[in-house]
Design a protein around this motif. Sequence first.
Motif, PDB file in Angstrom:
ATOM      1  N   GLY A 105       0.818  -1.199   0.000  1.00 32.65           N
ATOM      2  CA  GLY A 105       0.000   0.000   0.000  1.00 32.65           C
ATOM      3  C   GLY A 105       0.854   1.252   0.000  1.00 32.65           C
ATOM      4  O   GLY A 105       0.593   2.213  -0.723  1.00 32.65           O
ATOM      5  N   TRP A 106       1.902   1.221   0.813  1.00 30.79           N
ATOM      6  CA  TRP A 106       2.800   2.378   0.878  1.00 30.79           C
ATOM      7  C   TRP A 106       3.434   2.620  -0.488  1.00 30.79           C
ATOM      8  O   TRP A 106       3.498   3.743  -0.983  1.00 30.79           O
ATOM      9  N   LEU A 107       3.879   1.523  -1.111  1.00 24.91           N
ATOM     10  CA  LEU A 107       4.492   1.639  -2.428  1.00 24.91           C
ATOM     11  C   LEU A 107       3.514   2.264  -3.406  1.00 24.91           C
ATOM     12  O   LEU A 107       3.866   3.165  -4.163  1.00 24.91           O
ATOM     13  N   ARG A 108       2.280   1.807  -3.333  1.00 28.73           N
ATOM     14  CA  ARG A 108       1.298   2.281  -4.285  1.00 28.73           C
ATOM     15  C   ARG A 108       1.023   3.771  -4.077  1.00 28.73           C
ATOM     16  O   ARG A 108       0.900   4.533  -5.021  1.00 28.73           O
ATOM     17  N   LYS A 109       0.965   4.176  -2.823  1.00 27.79           N
ATOM     18  CA  LYS A 109       0.636   5.573  -2.542  1.00 27.79           C
ATOM     19  C   LYS A 109       1.806   6.495  -2.900  1.00 27.79           C
ATOM     20  O   LYS A 109       1.618   7.567  -3.461  1.00 27.79           O
ATOM     21  N   ASN A 110       3.027   6.049  -2.550  1.00 26.84           N
ATOM     22  CA  ASN A 110       4.160   6.957  -2.692  1.00 26.84           C
ATOM     23  C   ASN A 110       4.923   6.816  -3.997  1.00 26.84           C
ATOM     24  O   ASN A 110       5.654   7.723  -4.371  1.00 26.84           O
ATOM     25  N   LEU A 111       4.807   5.684  -4.641  1.00 23.83           N
ATOM     26  CA  LEU A 111       5.631   5.489  -5.839  1.00 23.83           C
ATOM     27  C   LEU A 111       4.822   5.280  -7.114  1.00 23.83           C
ATOM     28  O   LEU A 111       5.270   5.619  -8.193  1.00 23.83           O
ATOM     29  N   LEU A 115       8.226   7.974 -13.401  1.00 23.99           N
ATOM     30  CA  LEU A 115       9.287   8.672 -12.672  1.00 23.99           C
ATOM     31  C   LEU A 115      10.012   7.720 -11.741  1.00 23.99           C
ATOM     32  O   LEU A 115      11.236   7.757 -11.621  1.00 23.99           O
ATOM     33  N   THR A 116       9.245   6.863 -11.074  1.00 27.91           N
ATOM     34  CA  THR A 116       9.862   5.911 -10.153  1.00 27.91           C
ATOM     35  C   THR A 116      10.827   5.002 -10.882  1.00 27.91           C
ATOM     36  O   THR A 116      11.955   4.778 -10.429  1.00 27.91           O
ATOM     37  N   ILE A 117      10.374   4.517 -12.053  1.00 25.37           N
ATOM     38  CA  ILE A 117      11.237   3.584 -12.789  1.00 25.37           C
ATOM     39  C   ILE A 117      12.512   4.303 -13.245  1.00 25.37           C
ATOM     40  O   ILE A 117      13.616   3.781 -13.106  1.00 25.37           O
ATOM     41  N   VAL A 118      12.336   5.543 -13.729  1.00 24.53           N
ATOM     42  CA  VAL A 118      13.517   6.306 -14.152  1.00 24.53           C
ATOM     43  C   VAL A 118      14.456   6.515 -12.968  1.00 24.53           C
ATOM     44  O   VAL A 118      15.675   6.325 -13.082  1.00 24.53           O
ATOM     45  N   SER A 119      13.903   6.863 -11.812  1.00 25.16           N
ATOM     46  CA  SER A 119      14.737   7.093 -10.635  1.00 25.16           C
ATOM     47  C   SER A 119      15.481   5.833 -10.237  1.00 25.16           C
ATOM     48  O   SER A 119      16.675   5.881  -9.924  1.00 25.16           O
ATOM     49  N   ILE A 120      14.743   4.719 -10.259  1.00 19.67           N
ATOM     50  CA  ILE A 120      15.399   3.462  -9.873  1.00 19.67           C
ATOM     51  C   ILE A 120      16.546   3.180 -10.816  1.00 19.67           C
ATOM     52  O   ILE A 120      17.638   2.804 -10.396  1.00 19.67           O
ATOM     53  N   ARG A 159      11.926  18.218  -5.472  1.00 21.61           N
ATOM     54  CA  ARG A 159      12.067  18.040  -4.028  1.00 21.61           C
ATOM     55  C   ARG A 159      10.699  17.903  -3.375  1.00 21.61           C
ATOM     56  O   ARG A 159      10.573  17.276  -2.331  1.00 21.61           O
ATOM     57  N   LEU A 160       9.674  18.540  -3.969  1.00 20.75           N
ATOM     58  CA  LEU A 160       8.336  18.522  -3.375  1.00 20.75           C
ATOM     59  C   LEU A 160       7.441  17.470  -4.019  1.00 20.75           C
ATOM     60  O   LEU A 160       6.254  17.427  -3.743  1.00 20.75           O
ATOM     61  N   SER A 161       8.033  16.650  -4.885  1.00 23.64           N
ATOM     62  CA  SER A 161       7.229  15.644  -5.575  1.00 23.64           C
ATOM     63  C   SER A 161       6.582  14.706  -4.565  1.00 23.64           C
ATOM     64  O   SER A 161       7.156  14.406  -3.517  1.00 23.64           O
ATOM     65  N   ASN A 162       5.363  14.233  -4.876  1.00 25.05           N
ATOM     66  CA  ASN A 162       4.746  13.284  -3.945  1.00 25.05           C
ATOM     67  C   ASN A 162       5.253  11.873  -4.196  1.00 25.05           C
ATOM     68  O   ASN A 162       4.857  10.938  -3.531  1.00 25.05           O
ATOM     69  N   ALA A 222      11.660  12.534  -4.720  1.00 26.37           N
ATOM     70  CA  ALA A 222      11.976  13.560  -3.729  1.00 26.37           C
ATOM     71  C   ALA A 222      13.304  13.245  -3.043  1.00 26.37           C
ATOM     72  O   ALA A 222      14.126  14.131  -2.813  1.00 26.37           O
ATOM     73  N   ARG A 223      13.504  11.950  -2.734  1.00 21.32           N
ATOM     74  CA  ARG A 223      14.749  11.560  -2.059  1.00 21.32           C
ATOM     75  C   ARG A 223      15.963  11.759  -2.971  1.00 21.32           C
ATOM     76  O   ARG A 223      17.025  12.191  -2.539  1.00 21.32           O
ATOM     77  N   LEU A 224      15.778  11.430  -4.234  1.00 20.85           N
ATOM     78  CA  LEU A 224      16.868  11.560  -5.196  1.00 20.85           C
ATOM     79  C   LEU A 224      17.263  13.036  -5.330  1.00 20.85           C
ATOM     80  O   LEU A 224      18.453  13.389  -5.325  1.00 20.85           O
ATOM     81  N   ALA A 225      16.244  13.894  -5.403  1.00 14.59           N
ATOM     82  CA  ALA A 225      16.521  15.332  -5.500  1.00 14.59           C
ATOM     83  C   ALA A 225      17.229  15.810  -4.236  1.00 14.59           C
ATOM     84  O   ALA A 225      18.169  16.620  -4.300  1.00 14.59           O
TER      85      ALA A 225
END
Lengths: 443, 405
Positions: free
Chosen positions: A24-30, A39-44, B122-125, B130-133
Amino acid sequence: MAAVVKSERTAARSAPLSETTVLGWLRKNLFSSWINALLTIVSIYIIYAAVKGFYVWGVADAVWVAKDRRECFDISIDGACWAGVIQWMNNFIYGRYPRGELWRVNLGALMLVLWMAPLWVPRVKDKILIGMSTVFLYPFLAGYFFAGGEKGIFMQVMVTLGIVFLVGNTLNVIIGVSSGRGLREVMIQKLGKQDASDESQRNTILAIFVGALVVVFVLQMWWTFEAVSWTKWGGMFLTLVISGIGIAAALPLGIFLALGRRSKLPVIRVLCTAFIEIFRSVPLITVLFMATTMFPLFMPEGVPLNKLTQVIIAVCLFSGCYMAETVRAGLQAIPNGQYEAAHTIGLGYWGTMGLIVMPQALKHMIPNIVGSFIGLLKDTTLVSIIGLFDVLGMLRSVSQDIPWRGLHKEPLLFGAMLFFIVCFAMSKYSRHLEVKLSAGDNR
Amino acid sequence: MAVTDSDKASAHVKPKERFDFFHDERVRSVFYQLLTACTVGWLAWYLITNTAHNLEIRGMNTGFGFLTATAGFDTDFKLIEYEPGIGTYGRIFLIGCLNTLLVSSFAIVASTFLGFFVGVLRLSNNWLVARLALAFVEIIRNTPLLLQIIFWYVGVFALLPRVKNSVDLSGGAEVLFINNRGLYMAWPVPGDLFWMTTTAFVATVVGVFLLRRWAHKRQDETGQQFPIFSASVALLILVPGAVYLVTGSPLEWDLPTLQGFNFRGGFSLPPAFLALLVSLTIYHAAHLAESVRAGILSVNKGQTEAALAIGLKPGRAMALIIIPQAMRAIVPPLISLWMNCVKNSSLAIAIGYSDIVALFMQTALNQAGYAVEMVGMTMAFYMFISLSISGLLNIYNKRVQLVER
């Protein structure tokens, strides 16, 4: 008509998925929307590439032991060559300081820790005295340890005072921690004078103090250190010396300039404002160049000024002007009622400032002062441009050393990590202080 | 009766002021100011006489005559014509100023965009973004700028391929090359009729401006909206483009070509410039990101809620409600950051980019030795820039304060 009332209680609903499970946390935040998922995939991927790249280059394929760069290449062609950094470690820390005398630098650092540690111990008394002596006595004592040579009469007095304060301070801390009392009380008690008059107590303390001074003065006449020229100073040691003196001098200078800038007297105000603004509007490197090219011209004939002194004066003036703005911001935060109240009880200008306004303003400024120190520590690397071998100067000269010719990246990365650890820790601490100090205001 | 009269009179008469010379505030203020002025004056006189004496015994020249004297050294990067042995020290000063302004203005623009971008991230939800920034900001802010500049120079741009193996960044079009000697790009050479395209562009800009005013007025009166953004973009591209084509494409491109050991033609930027630009951009963007974040957070949450309540879409709410208010908190640190960027570009000296400090305060000073004048001129240049930028800030602050109630 019968009322419609539920006969049994409604069962409690379980908490929303996002609050309880990892999924659930993953779904809400990522993965809250498709763009977020992207964005998450790019960041990872970025994190993966960076960590993997650094790991392969800097850890897995790296060479830790080698006698020169060629050997590094022989072992691993595209890994980091940390062997050079490890071999130069002492140079990074101490510069070209004579290897037999390093204990003096270490002892100087240890003295600073002993001197300042009590400021963080809650039960210790007389913290203002400790702080003042750190600024006004420690630099002379440590300076003699670092530079050595024949002591002039001024240096002898300062060294004596420094040693007496250091010993007194340390005793004070030990007593403070173990019993919560001050050194003075304990001495009075030991001598059985706790029932004597105030004057007699004061005289006793003074006598002990003077006695200690005389004993230490006589003792210190017996030893001298071998002189170490400032040209041998370098590395992190030199960086800390310059920025430490810079911040210690910046505080009093900044307070006076800030008071001058807020003064009601036009001449003083204009002079202080001009001084502050001139130094704040030019880069530090121009101030350093001015110091090395123009300070020798300023001095009367026959009074030489070595480069380190020139640089330190320049850094002090520069950081003093920045500190002045920090202090001014702190002063502006003090409400007018405080000034009025101070005037009402009959305090003059210096009384108002010294007893009422400054203590409050300084308390609010402590995080900013730590921030200024971080800034100054980073700015001190500029002295490498004008030919002092501070930590950056040493990091750069690895690549000039014949066995390690061309080794640029590894020392610079090591330096970056060193600065990052020091500065990050300090900035975290200053943020913690900010929260702690403002806790009383947000009741 | 008489008694009340005298009472009234005494109430109006001020008590006689006792003038105590040593405890009078005005006397003291004059005294302290005189004392300060005398001390400062004496110090200045002392330093000036010392300097004059030292200059004399060292046989150093003084005065600004050197500005018209010819300089014998060359510089690798210059925006105006200069030949060693012909150009003057005055021209060297000018080259230095332009080089400083060039790199700092590029870095200012780039870091402003990057800083806003990172600040929003930085303010991204999205927790990870946000952590990466945050990691980016903390790493950059906690290492010295000089170290970063040197790292980019020796660790990145010096390791690029040699001239022979230059990388074509334009993907085969041969207009943009990068190698360890710098960045080479095609440069436009305007032909005879190019002035018409320029004029058309300026006229379109004026036209777009008028169109916006008209659209605003119409919206205020009738409530009808006009697609002003797409219309403006279309006009700005179409009108000058049409004029350009009609006048017969009067623009030649000077292409960089490999001749012998180096590229000729086009416009080139040395690696020192690139390293400086990249490091200044990243360093100041990281600092700006924190200001942007703080600025956006400083806008009351009620503003967002109110904007959404009156039916604005999230994007419009951000653009019309949040950003304008956040700017009030962002602009002052933004402008002081611009000032820092100009000042920090002086670190160019560490990697040999010929900015004003490296060229004028070091090379020229070592050659000609007019220490006082050259240091003074360099500092005056920076002071002029800083004062201009802080003047801008003051104007902006005044305008913003009018909006505030």
